[in-house]
Design a protein around this motif. Structure first.
Motif, PDB file in Angstrom:
ATOM      1  N   GLY A  19      -8.031  -0.032   5.533  1.00 48.84           N
ATOM      2  CA  GLY A  19      -7.326  -0.165   6.808  1.00 48.84           C
ATOM      3  C   GLY A  19      -5.965  -0.814   6.623  1.00 48.84           C
ATOM      4  O   GLY A  19      -4.985  -0.434   7.271  1.00 48.84           O
ATOM      5  N   GLY A  20      -5.883  -1.771   5.723  1.00 47.49           N
ATOM      6  CA  GLY A  20      -4.600  -2.403   5.414  1.00 47.49           C
ATOM      7  C   GLY A  20      -3.636  -1.435   4.758  1.00 47.49           C
ATOM      8  O   GLY A  20      -2.430  -1.485   5.012  1.00 47.49           O
ATOM      9  N   ILE A  21      -4.152  -0.543   3.928  1.00 41.05           N
ATOM     10  CA  ILE A  21      -3.301   0.464   3.294  1.00 41.05           C
ATOM     11  C   ILE A  21      -2.661   1.348   4.357  1.00 41.05           C
ATOM     12  O   ILE A  21      -1.453   1.601   4.323  1.00 41.05           O
ATOM     13  CB  ILE A  21      -4.123   1.326   2.305  1.00 41.05           C
ATOM     14  N   VAL A  22      -3.464   1.804   5.306  1.00 39.31           N
ATOM     15  CA  VAL A  22      -2.941   2.650   6.385  1.00 39.31           C
ATOM     16  C   VAL A  22      -1.870   1.896   7.166  1.00 39.31           C
ATOM     17  O   VAL A  22      -0.796   2.434   7.461  1.00 39.31           O
ATOM     18  CB  VAL A  22      -4.083   3.112   7.311  1.00 39.31           C
ATOM     19  N   SER A  23      -2.132   0.641   7.473  1.00 42.35           N
ATOM     20  CA  SER A  23      -1.173  -0.164   8.221  1.00 42.35           C
ATOM     21  C   SER A  23       0.127  -0.359   7.442  1.00 42.35           C
ATOM     22  O   SER A  23       1.217  -0.243   8.000  1.00 42.35           O
ATOM     23  CB  SER A  23      -1.798  -1.520   8.551  1.00 42.35           C
ATOM     24  N   PHE A  24       0.011  -0.668   6.166  1.00 39.62           N
ATOM     25  CA  PHE A  24       1.204  -0.879   5.348  1.00 39.62           C
ATOM     26  C   PHE A  24       2.026   0.395   5.238  1.00 39.62           C
ATOM     27  O   PHE A  24       3.255   0.350   5.267  1.00 39.62           O
ATOM     28  CB  PHE A  24       0.820  -1.380   3.949  1.00 39.62           C
ATOM     29  N   LYS A  26       2.207   2.808   7.422  1.00 35.89           N
ATOM     30  CA  LYS A  26       2.871   3.046   8.705  1.00 35.89           C
ATOM     31  C   LYS A  26       4.110   2.178   8.861  1.00 35.89           C
ATOM     32  O   LYS A  26       5.068   2.559   9.528  1.00 35.89           O
ATOM     33  CB  LYS A  26       1.908   2.785   9.867  1.00 35.89           C
ATOM     34  N   GLN A  27       4.094   0.994   8.245  1.00 39.50           N
ATOM     35  CA  GLN A  27       5.235   0.085   8.324  1.00 39.50           C
ATOM     36  C   GLN A  27       6.269   0.363   7.242  1.00 39.50           C
ATOM     37  O   GLN A  27       7.329  -0.264   7.239  1.00 39.50           O
ATOM     38  CB  GLN A  27       4.762  -1.360   8.188  1.00 39.50           C
ATOM     39  N   GLY A  28       5.964   1.261   6.327  1.00 43.10           N
ATOM     40  CA  GLY A  28       6.893   1.589   5.258  1.00 43.10           C
ATOM     41  C   GLY A  28       6.847   0.643   4.075  1.00 43.10           C
ATOM     42  O   GLY A  28       7.789   0.594   3.288  1.00 43.10           O
ATOM     43  N   LEU A  29       5.780  -0.117   3.940  1.00 39.60           N
ATOM     44  CA  LEU A  29       5.644  -1.071   2.832  1.00 39.60           C
ATOM     45  C   LEU A  29       4.826  -0.421   1.713  1.00 39.60           C
ATOM     46  O   LEU A  29       3.636  -0.680   1.547  1.00 39.60           O
ATOM     47  CB  LEU A  29       4.965  -2.348   3.324  1.00 39.60           C
ATOM     48  N   LYS A  30       5.490   0.418   0.927  1.00 39.53           N
ATOM     49  CA  LYS A  30       4.773   1.215  -0.072  1.00 39.53           C
ATOM     50  C   LYS A  30       4.253   0.371  -1.232  1.00 39.53           C
ATOM     51  O   LYS A  30       3.162   0.621  -1.726  1.00 39.53           O
ATOM     52  CB  LYS A  30       5.667   2.332  -0.577  1.00 39.53           C
ATOM     53  N   LYS A  31       5.015  -0.621  -1.664  1.00 38.10           N
ATOM     54  CA  LYS A  31       4.550  -1.462  -2.777  1.00 38.10           C
ATOM     55  C   LYS A  31       3.314  -2.261  -2.375  1.00 38.10           C
ATOM     56  O   LYS A  31       2.388  -2.422  -3.160  1.00 38.10           O
ATOM     57  CB  LYS A  31       5.659  -2.397  -3.237  1.00 38.10           C
ATOM     58  N   GLY A  32       3.307  -2.752  -1.155  1.00 37.04           N
ATOM     59  CA  GLY A  32       2.128  -3.473  -0.667  1.00 37.04           C
ATOM     60  C   GLY A  32       0.926  -2.557  -0.538  1.00 37.04           C
ATOM     61  O   GLY A  32      -0.203  -2.958  -0.827  1.00 37.04           O
ATOM     62  N   VAL A  34       0.324   0.057  -2.381  1.00 37.30           N
ATOM     63  CA  VAL A  34      -0.165   0.315  -3.742  1.00 37.30           C
ATOM     64  C   VAL A  34      -1.015  -0.862  -4.224  1.00 37.30           C
ATOM     65  O   VAL A  34      -2.075  -0.668  -4.840  1.00 37.30           O
ATOM     66  CB  VAL A  34       1.012   0.592  -4.699  1.00 37.30           C
ATOM     67  N   LEU A  35      -0.567  -2.068  -3.939  1.00 41.40           N
ATOM     68  CA  LEU A  35      -1.338  -3.251  -4.320  1.00 41.40           C
ATOM     69  C   LEU A  35      -2.696  -3.260  -3.616  1.00 41.40           C
ATOM     70  O   LEU A  35      -3.731  -3.517  -4.244  1.00 41.40           O
ATOM     71  CB  LEU A  35      -0.566  -4.528  -3.985  1.00 41.40           C
ATOM     72  N   LEU A  36      -2.696  -2.972  -2.324  1.00 43.09           N
ATOM     73  CA  LEU A  36      -3.960  -2.933  -1.589  1.00 43.09           C
ATOM     74  C   LEU A  36      -4.860  -1.815  -2.092  1.00 43.09           C
ATOM     75  O   LEU A  36      -6.082  -1.969  -2.110  1.00 43.09           O
ATOM     76  CB  LEU A  36      -3.697  -2.761  -0.093  1.00 43.09           C
ATOM     77  N   ALA A  37      -4.272  -0.693  -2.498  1.00 44.01           N
ATOM     78  CA  ALA A  37      -5.072   0.407  -3.043  1.00 44.01           C
ATOM     79  C   ALA A  37      -5.771  -0.019  -4.333  1.00 44.01           C
ATOM     80  O   ALA A  37      -6.946   0.306  -4.553  1.00 44.01           O
ATOM     81  CB  ALA A  37      -4.196   1.623  -3.284  1.00 44.01           C
TER      82      ALA A  37
END
Length: 51
Positions: A19-24, A26-32, A34-37
């Motif tokens: 869920g955090g990956i989807v949220s990140f 949507k906000q355009g935080l791709k590095k975050g 990837v970390l959450l993934a």
């Protein structure tokens, strides 16, 4: 229900991180994202191995 609560908790953590990956994303935080993934993959692996 499983008697192994650790595996169930890790599976829940993995879903929470997805869920955090989807949220990140949507906000355009791709590095975050990837970390959450990576963390979600680790949590999923832990859940499977604990099961």
């Amino acid at each position: 229900m499983s008697d192994n609560w650790s595996a169930m908790v890790m599976a829940f953590v993995a879903l929470f991180l997805v869920g955090g990956i989807v949220s990140f994303l949507k906000q355009g935080l791709k590095k975050g994202a990837v970390l959450l993934a990576a963390l979600a993959a680790l949590a999923t692996t832990a859940a499977v191995l604990w099961w």
